[in-house]
Structure formats: structure tokens, C-alpha cells
Design a protein around this motif. Structure first.
Motif, mmCIF file in Angstrom:
data_model
loop_
_atom_site.group_PDB
_atom_site.id
_atom_site.type_symbol
_atom_site.label_atom_id
_atom_site.label_comp_id
_atom_site.label_asym_id
_atom_site.label_seq_id
_atom_site.Cartn_x
_atom_site.Cartn_y
_atom_site.Cartn_z
ATOM 1 N N GLU A 65 93.589 -1.013 -33.688
ATOM 2 C CA GLU A 65 94.941 -0.956 -34.217
ATOM 3 C C GLU A 65 95.750 0.046 -33.415
ATOM 4 O OE1 GLU A 65 95.193 -0.208 -38.355
ATOM 5 O OE2 GLU A 65 93.758 -1.777 -38.911
ATOM 6 N N GLU A 66 96.997 -0.286 -33.219
ATOM 7 C CA GLU A 66 97.824 0.560 -32.362
ATOM 8 C C GLU A 66 98.020 1.938 -32.991
ATOM 9 O OE1 GLU A 66 102.234 0.485 -30.284
ATOM 10 O OE2 GLU A 66 101.333 -1.375 -31.011
ATOM 11 N N PRO A 67 97.507 2.995 -32.354
ATOM 12 C CA PRO A 67 97.662 4.339 -32.911
ATOM 13 C C PRO A 67 99.041 4.915 -32.601
ATOM 14 C CG PRO A 67 96.422 4.447 -30.881
ATOM 15 C CD PRO A 67 96.743 2.989 -31.112
ATOM 16 N N ASP A 68 99.328 6.029 -33.216
ATOM 17 C CA ASP A 68 100.621 6.674 -33.038
ATOM 18 C C ASP A 68 100.565 7.614 -31.843
ATOM 19 O OD1 ASP A 68 103.216 7.434 -33.437
ATOM 20 O OD2 ASP A 68 102.724 8.970 -34.931
ATOM 21 N N ARG A 69 100.257 7.037 -30.664
ATOM 22 C CA ARG A 69 100.174 7.823 -29.440
ATOM 23 C C ARG A 69 100.122 6.841 -28.260
ATOM 24 N NH1 ARG A 69 96.958 11.584 -28.744
ATOM 25 N NH2 ARG A 69 97.050 11.272 -26.493
ATOM 26 N N PRO A 70 100.411 7.284 -27.035
ATOM 27 C CA PRO A 70 100.363 6.377 -25.882
ATOM 28 C C PRO A 70 98.924 5.924 -25.583
ATOM 29 C CG PRO A 70 101.687 8.322 -25.394
ATOM 30 C CD PRO A 70 100.962 8.605 -26.670
ATOM 31 N N VAL A 71 98.745 4.631 -25.514
ATOM 32 C CA VAL A 71 97.433 4.074 -25.180
ATOM 33 C C VAL A 71 97.609 2.887 -24.243
ATOM 34 C CG1 VAL A 71 96.359 4.773 -27.363
ATOM 35 C CG2 VAL A 71 97.370 2.493 -27.147
ATOM 36 N N ILE A 72 96.519 2.556 -23.545
ATOM 37 C CA ILE A 72 96.464 1.330 -22.755
ATOM 38 C C ILE A 72 95.302 0.515 -23.301
ATOM 39 C CG2 ILE A 72 96.104 0.321 -20.474
ATOM 40 C CD1 ILE A 72 97.252 2.913 -19.281
ATOM 41 N N LYS A 73 95.586 -0.665 -23.811
ATOM 42 C CA LYS A 73 94.551 -1.516 -24.374
ATOM 43 C C LYS A 73 93.904 -2.352 -23.264
ATOM 44 C CE LYS A 73 96.253 -1.899 -29.110
ATOM 45 N NZ LYS A 73 96.531 -2.825 -30.234
ATOM 46 N N VAL A 74 92.573 -2.311 -23.229
ATOM 47 C CA VAL A 74 91.822 -3.032 -22.202
ATOM 48 C C VAL A 74 90.580 -3.672 -22.834
ATOM 49 C CG1 VAL A 74 92.565 -1.583 -20.260
ATOM 50 C CG2 VAL A 74 90.587 -0.895 -21.615
ATOM 51 N N LYS A 75 89.948 -4.579 -22.117
ATOM 52 C CA LYS A 75 88.730 -5.221 -22.623
ATOM 53 C C LYS A 75 87.580 -4.219 -22.694
ATOM 54 C CE LYS A 75 89.711 -9.924 -21.013
ATOM 55 N NZ LYS A 75 89.268 -11.029 -20.122
ATOM 56 N N ASN A 76 87.441 -3.386 -21.659
ATOM 57 C CA ASN A 76 86.322 -2.453 -21.578
ATOM 58 C C ASN A 76 86.846 -1.087 -21.141
ATOM 59 O OD1 ASN A 76 84.057 -0.905 -20.781
ATOM 60 N ND2 ASN A 76 82.892 -2.736 -20.220
ATOM 61 N N PRO A 77 87.085 -0.165 -22.082
ATOM 62 C CA PRO A 77 87.670 1.139 -21.734
ATOM 63 C C PRO A 77 86.835 1.937 -20.730
ATOM 64 C CG PRO A 77 87.794 0.773 -24.098
ATOM 65 C CD PRO A 77 86.944 -0.329 -23.544
ATOM 66 N N GLN A 78 85.517 1.885 -20.838
ATOM 67 C CA GLN A 78 84.680 2.653 -19.905
ATOM 68 C C GLN A 78 84.820 2.130 -18.480
ATOM 69 O OE1 GLN A 78 80.397 2.579 -20.555
ATOM 70 N NE2 GLN A 78 80.212 4.667 -19.834
ATOM 71 N N PHE A 79 84.839 0.806 -18.335
ATOM 72 C CA PHE A 79 85.011 0.213 -17.016
ATOM 73 C C PHE A 79 86.380 0.558 -16.444
ATOM 74 C CE2 PHE A 79 86.092 -3.661 -14.412
ATOM 75 C CZ PHE A 79 85.271 -3.337 -13.342
ATOM 76 N N ALA A 80 87.403 0.497 -17.279
ATOM 77 C CA ALA A 80 88.750 0.846 -16.826
ATOM 78 C C ALA A 80 88.823 2.314 -16.405
ATOM 79 C CB ALA A 80 89.755 0.561 -17.941
ATOM 80 N N PHE A 81 88.172 3.180 -17.184
ATOM 81 C CA PHE A 81 88.142 4.612 -16.850
ATOM 82 C C PHE A 81 87.435 4.826 -15.513
ATOM 83 C CE2 PHE A 81 86.497 9.028 -17.687
ATOM 84 C CZ PHE A 81 87.736 9.645 -17.813
ATOM 85 N N ALA A 82 86.356 4.069 -15.279
ATOM 86 C CA ALA A 82 85.629 4.181 -14.014
ATOM 87 C C ALA A 82 86.516 3.818 -12.825
ATOM 88 C CB ALA A 82 84.387 3.282 -14.045
ATOM 89 N N LYS A 83 87.397 2.845 -13.012
ATOM 90 C CA LYS A 83 88.328 2.476 -11.942
ATOM 91 C C LYS A 83 89.235 3.653 -11.574
ATOM 92 C CE LYS A 83 88.859 -2.541 -12.495
ATOM 93 N NZ LYS A 83 89.835 -3.633 -12.774
ATOM 94 N N ILE A 84 89.697 4.367 -12.598
ATOM 95 C CA ILE A 84 90.560 5.527 -12.339
ATOM 96 C C ILE A 84 89.766 6.653 -11.667
ATOM 97 C CG2 ILE A 84 92.099 7.226 -13.385
ATOM 98 C CD1 ILE A 84 93.058 4.250 -13.408
ATOM 99 N N LEU A 85 88.541 6.864 -12.129
ATOM 100 C CA LEU A 85 87.697 7.886 -11.498
ATOM 101 C C LEU A 85 87.438 7.556 -10.032
ATOM 102 C CD1 LEU A 85 85.020 8.658 -14.254
ATOM 103 C CD2 LEU A 85 87.129 9.912 -13.725
ATOM 104 N N HIS A 86 87.337 6.268 -9.727
ATOM 105 C CA HIS A 86 87.129 5.848 -8.338
ATOM 106 C C HIS A 86 88.319 6.260 -7.468
ATOM 107 C CE1 HIS A 86 85.542 3.522 -5.013
ATOM 108 N NE2 HIS A 86 86.692 2.876 -4.912
ATOM 109 N N ILE A 87 89.523 6.131 -8.007
ATOM 110 C CA ILE A 87 90.719 6.547 -7.261
ATOM 111 C C ILE A 87 90.675 8.047 -7.006
ATOM 112 C CG2 ILE A 87 93.230 6.794 -7.394
ATOM 113 C CD1 ILE A 87 93.245 4.166 -9.020
ATOM 114 N N ILE A 88 90.314 8.820 -8.043
ATOM 115 C CA ILE A 88 90.248 10.281 -7.894
ATOM 116 C C ILE A 88 89.166 10.665 -6.884
ATOM 117 C CG2 ILE A 88 89.743 12.434 -9.107
ATOM 118 C CD1 ILE A 88 90.917 11.120 -11.636
ATOM 119 N N GLU A 89 88.024 9.998 -6.973
ATOM 120 C CA GLU A 89 86.919 10.299 -6.049
ATOM 121 C C GLU A 89 87.326 10.072 -4.598
ATOM 122 O OE1 GLU A 89 82.213 9.212 -5.813
ATOM 123 O OE2 GLU A 89 83.618 7.535 -5.860
#
Length: 335
Positions: A65-89
Motif C-alpha cells: 500500500e502506498e505509504p506516506d513517503r516517497p517510494v519507488i514500487k518495483v517487482k523485486n526491491p532487492q534486485f533493484a537496490f543491487a542495480k543502484i549499488l552497481h552504479i555506485i561500485e
């Protein structure tokens, strides 16, 4: 990294709920994140932290459910987070200039592909072939006639002995030894006669091997690690073992000689398998399992000796009641 929430949503192919202009410069867990960080909710048991985190944006499951804060809805949050970590790496570890360090020792008969990096004091013996864009870090040793594919990364002090085959996009962490002699001896009246280990090791594409893991060469033929398999630190894989594709082998696991492991098998920490056993596709060996026989496909085993997990749990429950049962039996025998 400097990305807006909108840009991150595009990278992870998610749906943004909140301001598209929030600037994100880092990543952290929910409890540690600051306003400039992105975080993720990968498990519902951390749902309470979602309302408390200071993270600028949080990656969440599409079903939430949409919380009262900025979020990005995705199928797999861990996989999406890994994509961002890859950019940082990639930003933290920019590509090194290709070339051979002046202190490296590289045989004139070695074949070195384009854009290869060979670090200080590395040794590359006769007949070695190294594919394009592979990095061999400081103090690595690559033995005679070994073949390494494209886009591999060997961290410092990796030892790969002679006649080994390593696929492409393989990551090998510090202290790994591939191709040491298998532990083979013939007992005799006057001592133990060493069995020559004349086989090799074959590592498939997209394998990752953790620090200080050892993979022994076969007595004859090959010790094999299938493509996509991920091996943790401090794992021992003996001679002639056959590991299938896309397996997880966790820290301090040990596999004795000539064992065959199927595809998508998980070995948890400190699990051990006796020699000449077979583990079927999709099986799971719980932490500290002691496998002394075959394991069927998709079976989950635990304990020592390893048995079906539910059965092992029942035995553990009874063991906890053993003092009580003993006292009752003692009382009955007195009567």
C-alpha cells in the motif's frame, strides 16, 4: 552518484510515488539511511522501519500500500537496490588503464587479449591464454597452459595452477587456490603412496569464488564448477567433484571427492558431503548438515547424519525432552 528519484525509477523500471526531483547520492539500509540515500524494503518484517527511516526514497514491493513517503514500487526491491549499488561500485572503482606492470613476469609464449590488466608481481607462465578485459591483480600466479576467458577479475594473491580452464566473467577473490593436488594416497605397510593428480579443473562462465576457497584438481579428467554458481569464502571442493549450474555454496562448506551436485543446489554454512555422493537438482542442505549418502532432487535435509528436515526437527524436539523422559523412566523402574 547523483541521481534524481525520477532517474532512479527509470533505471530500476519502477513506478515513483513522490517528488521526481529528490536528489540521491548514496545507498544504505533502512535504519542507517540519511535523506540523501536510497534504501529498500526487502522483507515484510521490516515494514515498521519504513515509516521511521530517514531515506530520501525507498524501493518497495509493487504490492505494498502506498505509504506516506516517497517510494519507488518495483517487482523485486532487492534486485533493484543491487542495480543502484552497481552504479555506485562502478564510480568507486573506475576501470584501470590496461597494460602489464613493469614488475610482472609474463612468458613470451603467453597470449594476452586486448585491454587486459596485469598487476604488480603477477606471474604468467608459458602457454597461458587470457581473454579480453580480464584483470589479474598483484601477486597472482597463473600456471602453464591455463586458459582464462573474457571480463574476469582475479583479486590479489589468487593462485591458478597449470592446465586450468576458467570461463568468462568469473570473479575470484583473494587467496583462492585452483588446481592444487587432490588429497589422494594409497596406504601401504611402509607409509602412504601419493597418487599423482594429473587431471584439471574447469570453471564455467559467471562463477564467483570467495576468498581462501580451494578447488582441487582431479586425479584424472576434471573437477567441474558449472556456470553461474556462487561459492562463498573458505569452501573446500575436493578432486573430481562435479558442481552443477547456478548453485549456492556458503562459507566453510566442504565437498569430498567425486561427489556430484546438481543444478540450483544450496549448501548452507558448514555443510559437508561425503565422497562419491549424489545431490539432486534443487536440493537444500541446511547449515552444518552432514550428508553421508545421496540427496533426492528438491529435498531439504539437515542435521548429522543429514535426514529430511522435518524428521530432523522432530528428533531435535525429542532430544530437548530427553532429561524429562529419562527421569520418568528412572521413576518407573524404581516402582
Amino acid at each position: 552518484m547523483k541521481l534524481t528519484a525520477h532517474e532512479i525509477a527509470t533505471v530500476v523500471e519502477g513506478t515513483l510515488h513522490g517528488s521526481p526531483d529528490i536528489l540521491i547520492t548514496g545507498a544504505a539500509g533502512l535504519s542507517e539511511a540519511a535523506a540523501s540515500d536510497i534504501s529498500f524494503l526487502g522483507n515484510s518484517k521490516y515494514l515498521e522501519q519504513l515509516s521511521k527511516t530517514a531515506a530520501g526514497v525507498v524501493l518497495v514491493p509493487a504490492s505494498i500500500e502506498e505509504p506516506d513517503r516517497p517510494v519507488i514500487k518495483v517487482k523485486n526491491p532487492q534486485f533493484a537496490f543491487a542495480k543502484i549499488l552497481h552504479i555506485i561500485e562502478q564510480e568507486q572503482n573506475p576501470a584501470e588503464k590496461s597494460g602489464i606492470h613493469s614488475t610482472a613476469i609474463v612468458s613470451s609464449t603467453a597470449s594476452i587479449g586486448p585491454d587486459v590488466v596485469i598487476g604488480p608481481y603477477a606471474v604468467i607462465e608459458d602457454g597461458v591464454a587470457i581473454g579480453a578485459r580480464t584483470k589479474v591483480s598483484a601477486h597472482c600466479f597463473i600456471g602453464r597452459a591455463t586458459r582464462i576467458g573474457d571480463d574476469c577479475f582475479l583479486y590479489p594473491r589468487v593462485t591458478v595452477r597449470n592446465n586450468i580452464s576458467i570461463g568468462s566473467r568469473v570473479i575470484i577473490h583473494p587467496g583462492v587456490v585452483i588446481g592444487a593436488d587432490g588429497f589422494g594416497f594409497v596406504p601401504g605397510a611402509t607409509g602412504h603412496f601419493k597418487i599423482p593428480q594429473i587431471g584439471t579443473v574447469e570453471i564455467g562462465d559467471d562463477v564467483e569464488i570467495g576468498a581462501n576457497t580451494t578447488i582441487d584438481r582431479a586425479t584424472t579428467d576434471k573437477t567441474r564448477i558449472g556456470k553461474g554458481t556462487k561459492i562463498d569464502n573458505l569452501v573446500m571442493i575436493a578432486h573430481n567433484v562435479q558442481v552443477g549450474e547456478h548453485c549456492f555454496i556458503c562459507a566453510q562448506a566442504g565437498i569430498a571427492g567425486s561427489t556430484k551436485i546438481g543444478n540450483f543446489v544450496t549448501m548452507a554454512g558448514q555443510a559437508g558431503i561425503t565422497g562419491h555422493a549424489t545431490v539432486g537438482d534443487g536440493a537444500t542442505l541446511a547449515a552444518k548438515s552432514g550428508v553421508i549418502g545421496n540427496v533426492a532432487p528438491k529435498e531439504v535435509v539437515s542435521g548429522y547424519p543429514a535426514r529430511p528436515h522435518r524428521e530432523a526437527l522432530k528428533i531435535q524436539a525429542l532430544l530437548h525432552r530427553l532429561p524429562e523422559i529419562y527421569e520418568r523412566i528412572k521413576k518407573l523402574t524404581k516402582e
